[in-house]
Design a protein around this motif. Structure first.
Motif, PDB file in Angstrom:
ATOM      1  N   GLY A 244      42.344 -15.002   3.226  1.00  0.00           N
ATOM      2  CA  GLY A 244      42.285 -13.592   2.538  1.00  0.00           C
ATOM      3  C   GLY A 244      43.572 -13.083   1.987  1.00  0.00           C
ATOM      4  O   GLY A 244      43.760 -12.013   1.168  1.00  0.00           O
ATOM      5  N   GLU A 248      40.841 -12.402  -2.839  1.00  0.00           N
ATOM      6  CA  GLU A 248      39.848 -11.473  -2.236  1.00  0.00           C
ATOM      7  C   GLU A 248      38.860 -11.825  -1.840  1.00  0.00           C
ATOM      8  O   GLU A 248      37.934 -12.255  -3.031  1.00  0.00           O
ATOM      9  N   TYR A 259      35.183 -16.003  -3.957  1.00  0.00           N
ATOM     10  CA  TYR A 259      36.103 -14.839  -4.567  1.00  0.00           C
ATOM     11  C   TYR A 259      35.867 -14.817  -6.136  1.00  0.00           C
ATOM     12  O   TYR A 259      35.281 -15.789  -6.658  1.00  0.00           O
TER      13      TYR A 259
END
Length: 310
Positions: A244, A248, A259
């Protein structure tokens, strides 16, 4: 540009079938024209092939005007119509020979080219068979061979695989891909979205006679569906990996995550490098497929908006 139109327009009484169309197609490019029935696809192709005269505007094909030099244009292009009329009493060999002669080909060249096409499309052994005995899919193959008999560098193909079985359709698609490598320029109309995506260098979506979207399949998806989504799968659970911090994450499971990134050429190599430093074993990294159908339906439904060109 090999094909160029300038405000090309065609009216049938009060109906404007093609509305101020501006299009440029380069040498060796396959451009696929998509649109609902009645959108103006077939009329556009007939205008470019000098079968119909425009009401206004014009088009240039390899330097020749489609109105002022219509005979030259007709001889230099190959044109497959959606509903080709065949001379059903003729044999396949005689049919191809007849059209080769119309194009001014020598007897030897007609024979050689006919044999080459019949072998390529798997019908050499039935050259003496009458066309009336052929199935719909076989007749479509014959119509395509007729369009190719004089070895045109420019092809207009209207639903080239309609009525064909999957094997025949694949044969035709493979042949079309091969033509690209020999610098043939192709304008292709189809309702088959998977076919369009697999063949097209660019796609033009037409509605009510106007081009409302133009771009590569990837560009149209990016513009209409947003930033691409990627999925990465690992050989073992994520555990304490701080993924993370690098991207994102939208979705994730024990050994995978998804992502988005607007710059995959920069982000993806960096992500793989950092995972390798952490000792993570990457199984796959791939873009999540997004359907051209989604793009097509969204554009057609919003067809009154300004033209989308990417």
């Amino acid at each position: 540009m090999i094909i160029e139109t300038q405000n090309l327009t065609k009216e049938f009484g009060s109906l404007r079938a093609v509305d101020s169309l501006n299009l440029r197609i380069g040498e060796g490019e396959i451009l696929v024209l998509l649109g609902p029935n009645g959108a103006g696809k077939t009329t556009t192709v007939r205008l470019l092939a000098s079968i119909l005269k425009p009401t206004s505007g014009g088009a240039i094909i390899a330097g020749y005007d489609v109105v002022e030099q219509a005979k030259i244009v007709r001889r230099m292009v190959g044109f497959l119509t959606e509903f080709p009329g065949l001379y059903l009493r003729m044999s396949l060999g005689d049919y191809l020979n007849f059209f080769g002669e119309l194009y001014g080909m020598s007897k030897e060249k007609r024979r050689h080219r006919s044999d080459e096409l019949m072998e390529r499309f798997g019908v050499l052994g039935i050259s003496r068979k009458r066309l009336a005995e052929f199935s719909k899919g076989m007749r479509q193959r014959v119509a395509l061979m007729r369009a190719l008999i004089h070895e045109p560098q420019i092809l207009f193909l209207d639903e080239p695989t309609s009525a064909m079985d999957p094997h025949s359709a694949k044969m035709v698609r493979d042949y079309i891909r091969g033509l690209r490598s020999s610098r043939h320029t192709i304008l292709l109309c189809t309702h088959n979205l998977a076919e369009a995506e697999s063949l097209a260098d660019r796609i033009a979506i037409i509605s009510q006679g106007r081009i409302i979207a133009l771009g590569t399949p990837w560009e149209l998806k990016r513009q209409l569906l947003g930033v691409p989504l990627f999925e990465l799968r690992l050989a073992s659970p994520l555990d304490s990996l701080k993924v993370g911090e690098w991207v994102e994450i939208e979705e994730h499971g024990p050994t995978w995550f998804r992502y988005r990134t607007p710059s995959p050429e920069e982000v993806n190599p960096l992500l793989l490098h950092r995972l390798a430093e952490e000792g993570a074993e990457v199984v796959t990294l791939s873009e999540v497929p997004r359907s051209l159908e989604e793009v097509y339906l969204r554009i057609v439904e919003d067809g009154d908006e300004d033209t989308l060109s990417v």
